[in-house]
Design a protein around this motif. Structure first.
Motif, mmCIF file in Angstrom:
data_model
loop_
_atom_site.group_PDB
_atom_site.id
_atom_site.type_symbol
_atom_site.label_atom_id
_atom_site.label_comp_id
_atom_site.label_asym_id
_atom_site.label_seq_id
_atom_site.Cartn_x
_atom_site.Cartn_y
_atom_site.Cartn_z
ATOM 1 N N ARG A 130 0.842 -1.195 0.000
ATOM 2 C CA ARG A 130 0.000 0.000 0.000
ATOM 3 C C ARG A 130 0.878 1.246 0.000
ATOM 4 N NH1 ARG A 130 -3.210 -3.233 -0.924
ATOM 5 N NH2 ARG A 130 -5.451 -3.395 -0.350
ATOM 6 N N ALA A 131 0.363 2.302 -0.646
ATOM 7 C CA ALA A 131 1.103 3.579 -0.686
ATOM 8 C C ALA A 131 0.993 4.249 0.682
ATOM 9 C CB ALA A 131 0.487 4.474 -1.767
ATOM 10 N N PRO A 132 1.942 5.108 1.004
ATOM 11 C CA PRO A 132 1.845 5.889 2.251
ATOM 12 C C PRO A 132 0.599 6.768 2.216
ATOM 13 C CG PRO A 132 4.017 6.111 1.237
ATOM 14 C CD PRO A 132 3.139 5.429 0.236
ATOM 15 N N GLN A 133 0.122 7.128 3.403
ATOM 16 C CA GLN A 133 -0.999 8.080 3.529
ATOM 17 C C GLN A 133 -0.416 9.360 4.122
ATOM 18 O OE1 GLN A 133 -4.475 7.363 2.919
ATOM 19 N NE2 GLN A 133 -3.546 5.648 1.820
ATOM 20 N N GLY A 134 -0.210 10.354 3.267
ATOM 21 C CA GLY A 134 0.352 11.600 3.804
ATOM 22 C C GLY A 134 1.690 11.350 4.488
ATOM 23 N N GLY A 135 2.499 10.515 3.837
ATOM 24 C CA GLY A 135 3.835 10.267 4.397
ATOM 25 C C GLY A 135 3.823 9.303 5.573
#
Ligand code: TEU
Ligand code: CA
Length: 559
Positions: A130-135
């Protein structure tokens, strides 16, 4: 009526292979060591041998991190050793149950190495990226082995999910290719003659794909509010598919390890008409009180017998006729029950026998963990350096660095609830290293081995071992134990655990004193003067109300 499946009459013995018997002097238990001890298991009278994972692994979590599902871990031996073990077991009437660990693999499994090689890797979707959420990580879920469940893979800038250690990436069960490969692997081992699968963390396979907030309290199977990855949205679909694709084609017994299930959910996993599993392990009794602790099991909150009885009774009554129970006190993840629920000093033998009686006369399939039949106890290593378990090592660091616990407080918690309590080498005799190895054991041997070992136990008719052997044989001779109802007596009694089993023709009273004090226990008239079928003390006056000695456990048959 349909014939009673064989596993309802069976008793399972769990082996943690790393600590059972070393045969080549390298200090690590192995398959040939197990084969050398099959006669011992046959004498005990068990039917199925569940062996914790034996597949190739870097042993970050001692085999629960698999790098090749179709190869034997080199430290444990080779495929010929496995084939011999199956043959030798079969010749003694023993069945082999292996440990299916498919919620996650090792990060050294070629599948993960390929998956991690890049976003466009054909195996990318075999794991959960999964991609980061707001870093930040996608959510706040906490790993059972401390820290976030998300590990950042720098080159791709994405996180991968690991509910356990960062070396145990979760497989993506949404991917049908993953499921198909698991089913093929299961057939491979079934075709080699195994008769059972214990399924590791099997109710964690299905995660809500939006990964909502909510996380487990480390060291327990409880979560803050919604248990999101426990009993997830597609879990029954996956298990019914596994049953259809694999299990229904073999004479195989299955037990799911399902943290965080209630009896109602247990019936969904184990109901005969559900076509999923035969039974599950719940954890409500072994994590008793931990939801009251700030640091989960490490807080080691007190428990009371009424609470323990209510938990166990609920599982007995709610699964009766709706599913099937596993029965256990001990396994490789729990401290030794004789130390936690019994009394491992002056009443060690009596309380170990009492725990045996109370467990084995309930309805379900009993699981006996290596050394439990000897009354093996917890260990108190004097330094954290002597501990090997990744859960303990990671938790110790967090307790110290994030919660300011000093070493003394950490050690006390590890002595009470650490998993290595169950992983010290099996104690065979009073020779060096308890006869476990001629080399240097991978983990310290409990110093009490000269007094607590199998050789001593088999020669002493009053030993815990003989009580297990006799109780196993007795329970098999009484169909009321397999089929009868369970009724808890005196739920609020603070020291006696008493229940009645009844199949319409035979009624048994089982009573165990969970205290170090004598207790007068009133019994109903039907049991006065009844036959004493089991007793962990030399005598009992059953012609009147019971005078139970410390940790005395008896079974009376109604007149
Ligand atoms: O255990 C699953 C599990 O819930 C563990 O977190 C366990 O309850 C906890 O460690 C107790 O404090 C299974 C295996 O039995 C365990 O040995 C593995 O470490 C784990 O899965 C990961 O495979
Ligand atoms: Ca060895």
């Amino acid at each position: 009526t349909t014939p009673v499946p064989w596993w309802k009459d069976a008793v399972v013995y769990q082996i943690y292979p790393r600590s059972f018997q070393d045969s080549n002097g390298d200090g690590v238990g192995d398959l040939r060591g197990i084969t050398a001890r099959l006669d011992y298991l046959a004498r005990l009278g068990v039917d199925i041998v569940w062996i914790s994972p034996i597949f190739a692994s870097p042993n970050d979590d001692n085999g629960y991190d698999i790098s090749d599902y179709r190869a034997i871990m080199p430290e444990f031996g080779n495929m010929d050793d496995f084939d011999e073990l199956v043959r030798e077991a079969r010749s003694r009437g023993l069945k082999i149950m292996l440990d299916l660990v498919v919620n996650h693999t090792s990060d050294e499994h070629p599948w993960f190495v390929e998956s991690r090689s890049g976003r466009n890797s054909p195996k990318r979707d075999w794991y959960v990226w999964r991609a980061p959420q707001g870093g930040n990580p996608p959510n706040r879920w906490q790993s059972y082995f401390s820290g976030s469940v998300w590990e950042l893979d720098e080159p791709s800038g994405e996180y991968y999910l690991h509910l356990f250690s960062r070396k145990q990436p979760d497989l993506n069960w949404e991917n049908p290719l993953v499921r198909r490969e698991v089913y093929d692997m299961m057939r491979f081992w079934l075709d080699k003659g195994i008769s059972g699968w214990r399924m590791d963390t099997i109710n964690m396979l299905s995660k809500p794909q939006n990964f909502p907030e909510g996380h487990p309290l480390p060291g327990t199977d409880l979560t803050d509010g919604q248990p999101h990855f426990l009993n997830g949205p597609r879990i029954h679909e996956f298990l019914q598919e596994m049953h259809r694709e694999v299990l229904s084609h073999y004479d195989v017994v299955t037990v799911g390890e399902t943290p965080g299930v209630t009896p109602a959910e247990g019936a969904l996993y184990s109901g005969e008409d559900r076509n999923e599993l035969n039974m599950v392990f719940h954890f409500e009794h072994v994590f008793i009180g931990d939801d009251r602790g700030e640091r989960g099991k490490w807080s080691n909150e007190a428990w009371t017998l009424p609470e323990l009885k209510r938990i166990i009774s609920r599982w007995q009554t709610e699964l009766h006729g709706r599913g099937w129970n596993s029965l256990y006190w001990d396994n490789h993840d729990q401290p030794r029950a004789v130390s936690r629920f019994g009394h491992d000093r002056e009443f060690r033998v009596e309380s170990a026998k009492m725990l045996c009686t109370v467990l084995l006369f309930m309805q379900g399939t009993p699981y006996i963990y290596q050394g439990q039949e000897l009354g093996m106890t917890n260990v108190s290593f004097q330094s954290l350096d002597h501990y090997r378990d990744i859960e303990t090592i990671n938790a110790s660091r967090v307790l110290r660095d994030e919660h300011g616990w000093d070493d003394e407080r950490i050690l006390a918690a590890v002595w009470a609830r650490g998993r290595d309590n169950a992983r010290t080498p099996m104690q065979w005799d009073d020779s060096a290293h308890a006869g476990f190895t001629t080399g240097t054991p991978w983990i310290g041997v409990n110093p009490n081995f000269p007094d607590i070992n199998a050789q001593e136990a088999e020669t002493d008719p009053a030993s815990v071992w003989h009580h297990y052997r006799e109780t196993i044989a007795l329970r098999k001779s009484l169909t009321v134990v397999r089929d009868g109802t369970f009724t808890l007596l005196d739920e609020n009694h603070s020291s006696v655990f008493a229940y009645v089993r009844d199949d319409g023709s035979t009624r048994l009273l089982v009573a165990g004193n969970f205290s170090d004090q004598p207790v007068h226990y009133a019994i109903s008239d039907e049991f006065i003067g009844g036959a004493v079928l089991s007793n962990n003390y030399p005598a009992l006056d059953s012609t009147r109300d019971l005078q139970l000695q410390p940790y005395q456990a008896v079974v009376l048959k109604a007149r």
